[in-house]
Design an enzyme around this catalytic site. Structure first.
Site, PDB file in Angstrom:
ATOM      1  N   LYS A  68       0.832  -1.210   0.000  1.00 45.38           N
ATOM      2  CA  LYS A  68       0.000   0.000   0.000  1.00 45.38           C
ATOM      3  C   LYS A  68       0.862   1.253   0.000  1.00 45.38           C
ATOM      4  CE  LYS A  68      -1.881  -1.304   3.967  1.00 45.38           C
ATOM      5  NZ  LYS A  68      -1.015  -2.426   4.393  1.00 45.38           N
ATOM      6  N   HIS A 196       0.220  -3.643  14.951  1.00 46.66           N
ATOM      7  CA  HIS A 196       0.859  -2.536  14.213  1.00 46.66           C
ATOM      8  C   HIS A 196       0.995  -1.383  15.196  1.00 46.66           C
ATOM      9  CE1 HIS A 196       2.018   0.330  11.259  1.00 46.66           C
ATOM     10  NE2 HIS A 196       1.758  -0.461  10.233  1.00 46.66           N
ATOM     11  N   SER A 199       1.825   3.824  11.995  1.00 47.42           N
ATOM     12  CA  SER A 199       2.767   4.176  10.939  1.00 47.42           C
ATOM     13  C   SER A 199       3.466   5.484  11.314  1.00 47.42           C
ATOM     14  CB  SER A 199       2.017   4.315   9.616  1.00 47.42           C
ATOM     15  OG  SER A 199       2.915   4.294   8.561  1.00 47.42           O
ATOM     16  N   GLU A 272       5.652  -6.279   8.505  1.00 46.10           N
ATOM     17  CA  GLU A 272       5.014  -5.659   7.325  1.00 46.10           C
ATOM     18  C   GLU A 272       5.572  -4.262   7.080  1.00 46.10           C
ATOM     19  OE1 GLU A 272       0.969  -5.534   8.584  1.00 46.10           O
ATOM     20  OE2 GLU A 272       0.762  -7.694   8.719  1.00 46.10           O
ATOM     21  N   GLY A 274       6.626  -0.909   5.368  1.00 45.36           N
ATOM     22  CA  GLY A 274       6.247  -0.179   4.155  1.00 45.36           C
ATOM     23  C   GLY A 274       7.260   0.924   3.910  1.00 45.36           C
ATOM     24  N   ARG A 275       7.105   2.035   4.644  1.00 43.15           N
ATOM     25  CA  ARG A 275       7.950   3.210   4.392  1.00 43.15           C
ATOM     26  C   ARG A 275       9.434   2.903   4.574  1.00 43.15           C
ATOM     27  NH1 ARG A 275       5.857   7.605   6.648  1.00 43.15           N
ATOM     28  NH2 ARG A 275       3.993   6.638   7.437  1.00 43.15           N
ATOM     29  N   ASP A 330      -0.339  11.672   5.510  1.00 42.10           N
ATOM     30  CA  ASP A 330       0.792  11.027   6.186  1.00 42.10           C
ATOM     31  C   ASP A 330       1.602  12.023   7.024  1.00 42.10           C
ATOM     32  OD1 ASP A 330       2.188   8.613   6.627  1.00 42.10           O
ATOM     33  OD2 ASP A 330       3.775   9.251   5.259  1.00 42.10           O
ATOM     34  N   TYR A 394       3.864   6.583   0.654  1.00 39.93           N
ATOM     35  CA  TYR A 394       2.522   7.177   0.730  1.00 39.93           C
ATOM     36  C   TYR A 394       2.444   8.481  -0.069  1.00 39.93           C
ATOM     37  CZ  TYR A 394       2.376   3.684   4.337  1.00 39.93           C
ATOM     38  OH  TYR A 394       2.463   2.481   5.000  1.00 39.93           O
TER      39      TYR A 394
HETATM   40  N1  PLP Z   1       0.658  -3.133   7.717  1.00 37.29           N
HETATM   41  C1  PLP Z   1      -0.568  -2.580   7.803  1.00 37.29           C
HETATM   42  C2  PLP Z   1      -1.708  -3.465   8.126  1.00 37.29           C
HETATM   43  C3  PLP Z   1      -0.755  -1.213   7.565  1.00 37.29           C
HETATM   44  O1  PLP Z   1      -1.986  -0.678   7.629  1.00 37.29           O
HETATM   45  C4  PLP Z   1       0.383  -0.422   7.234  1.00 37.29           C
HETATM   46  C5  PLP Z   1       0.254   1.019   6.991  1.00 37.29           C
HETATM   47  O2  PLP Z   1      -0.734   1.652   7.151  1.00 37.29           O
HETATM   48  C6  PLP Z   1       1.632  -1.055   7.128  1.00 37.29           C
HETATM   49  C7  PLP Z   1       1.741  -2.393   7.388  1.00 37.29           C
HETATM   50  C8  PLP Z   1       2.882  -0.300   6.755  1.00 37.29           C
HETATM   51  O3  PLP Z   1       3.216   0.625   7.696  1.00 37.29           O
HETATM   52  P1  PLP Z   1       4.595   1.420   7.556  1.00 37.29           P
HETATM   53  O4  PLP Z   1       4.640   2.022   6.223  1.00 37.29           O
HETATM   54  O5  PLP Z   1       4.543   2.415   8.642  1.00 37.29           O
HETATM   55  O6  PLP Z   1       5.695   0.420   7.770  1.00 37.29           O
END
Ligand code: PLP
Length: 423
Positions: A68, A196, A199, A272, A274-275, A330, A394
């Site tokens: 995402k 989580h 973020s 998980e 992302g950023r 964000d 994002y």
């Molecule tokens: N996992 C879930 C379920 C999320 O909703 C998000 C971000 O909203 C992430 C992972 C990724 O988070 P980040 O980019 O802070 O690592």
């Protein structure tokens, strides 16, 4: 990776030279079809380095990239070929991972509230791991995916994060007993716990505290006949450019040993991020498409307050409805930097004397479309370029085409030679 489509060219120039090369080839007098559009430069080498860093500092924890954050096809291909898994939140996301030839066992459907038909799609395509945090979801899963491997997402303290996901998701610990009892009655396979910390987390301790909460639910699960063997420590890991407060090293120093102390080797641990992977890998170059000089009352022109307020408004060709949606969604602060034009139409990153303060705006007709209300900048002309670093997370993923402005194109480079071997 098996290549089914022609891939874009991946250059090997450093980002500043990529910017120069792109802009040097642009002649403003020619009617070239929109060569003056804003564009990104993505450094896949940075993504690769982040992966190596992860492997070195958190070797036990398998990264499942939260797509995402930035589902760029080249980033996705690179991470797939490096063996990462993927955190998907919808049918389309699952589909695009499967289309790359990634095995369904490398996907976690990490959205606790899913559409019926998407659950069915996961079932048909053998995507088994998925999260839940409420009893209704368990009934849905029983109906559409009785073979799912369920992961109970628990609520943790997200007060030390920019984006507080606990407002929407996560089972409070006083509800987990009921949820486990419901899953047991339905004959569903719950394999473990996820969380989580939020973020943009700025306190590394949040990870350690969340792991301790997860341990409690592991112990509780035994009362309901479950022997958990799966822990998902979620996202929230800082991007490489974040150097104050929290760093990935600080998180790893707390998270790795806490996991090892509380969970034996029989427990598979994933995350998980992302950023973390993409935040620092993308730079956005934008053109100044218009400038407005703010007309001041001369009598007041030299008051201290006046000299501190913006003297110009610059309008650039990507904005809040495009890549800069990260400002609203964000909580990002995006600082413009200057690419100066010289006589030969080449550009260089430059340290330039500020002229004073200016505000920077996006291209749409909406006044919310403000990128920076006050930046110290030199005097810019229409046709000059500004760039923004750390624009990988994002940004383009949630960009719209409001007012007919297209999403900015992405050019690829790599600061690590090995990356080319992965395509
Ligand atoms: N996992 C879930 C379920 C999320 O909703 C998000 C971000 O909203 C992430 C992972 C990724 O988070 P980040 O980019 O802070 O690592």
């Amino acid at each position: 990776m098996a290549l089914d489509v022609a891939l874009p060219q991946v250059h090997t120039l450093p980002i500043d030279q990529m910017l120069q090369a792109r802009l040097a080839s642009f002649d403003p007098e020619m009617e070239d079809a929109e060569a003056d559009n804003a564009f990104y430069i993505a450094d896949l080498g940075e993504v690769y380095r982040q992966h190596l860093r992860w492997k070195a500092l958190l070797p036990r924890i398998e990264p499942f990239f939260a797509m995402k954050c930035n589902p760029d096809p080249m980033v996705m291909r690179l991470l797939a070929s490096l063996g990462a898994g993927f955190d998907c939140a919808s049918k389309n996301e699952i589909q695009s991972v499967l289309n790359m030839g990634v095995d369904p066992s490398r996907i976690i459907y990490a959205n606790p509230c899913k559409q019926n038909s998407f659950v069915k799609y996961a079932y048909t395509n053998q995507v088994r791991m998925m999260t839940f945090d409420n009893a209704e979801e368990l009934h849905k899963i029983k109906r559409f995916h009785p073979e799912a491997q369920l992961v109970l997402r628990i609520l943790t303290d997200d007060s030390k994060s920019l984006c507080k996901l606990g407002l929407k998701f996560g089972a409070p610990l006083d509800t987990t007993g009921f949820l486990l009892a419901t899953a047991q009655e339905l004959g569903l396979d719950v394999i473990g716990v996820s969380f989580h910390v939020g973020s943009g987390c700025f306190d590394a301790n949040a990870f350690g505290e969340a792991v301790i909460r997860a341990r409690r639910v592991f112990d509780q699960a035994r009362e309901y006949g479950y022997e958990f063997n799966f822990l998902d420590v979620g996202g929230g890991f800082p991007s490489a450019h974040v150097t104050e407060g929290i760093t990935f090293e600080k998180v790893a120093t707390i998270l790795g040993p806490t996991v090892d102390a509380l969970f034996g080797p029989e427990v598979r641990v994933i995350a998980e991020p992302g950023r973390y992977y993409v935040g620092s890998a993308f730079t956005l170059a934008t053109q100044v498409i218009a400038r407005r000089t703010i007309v001041r009352d001369l009598a007041e022109a030299f008051t201290a307050e006046q000299s501190q307020s913006p003297s110009h408004m610059y309008y650039i060709n990507d904005g809040m409805y495009g890549s800069f949606n990260c400002i609203m969604f964000d909580h990002q602060v995006c600082e413009p930097k200057v690419l100066v034009k010289d006589n030969a139409f080449t550009y260089k990153q430059a340290v330039v004397e500020p002229h004073g303060y200016a505000s920077v705006w996006g291209p749409t007709c909406d006044s919310i479309d403000c990128i920076s209300p006050k930046s110290s900048l030199p005097l810019m002309e229409t046709g000059d370029w500004l760039y923004f670093e750390n624009m990988g997370a994002y940004t383009i993923t949630a960009a719209s085409q409001f007012n007919g402005f297209r999403k900015s194109e992405i050019l690829y480079t790599t600061s690590e030679q090995e990356v080319s071997l992965h395509f």
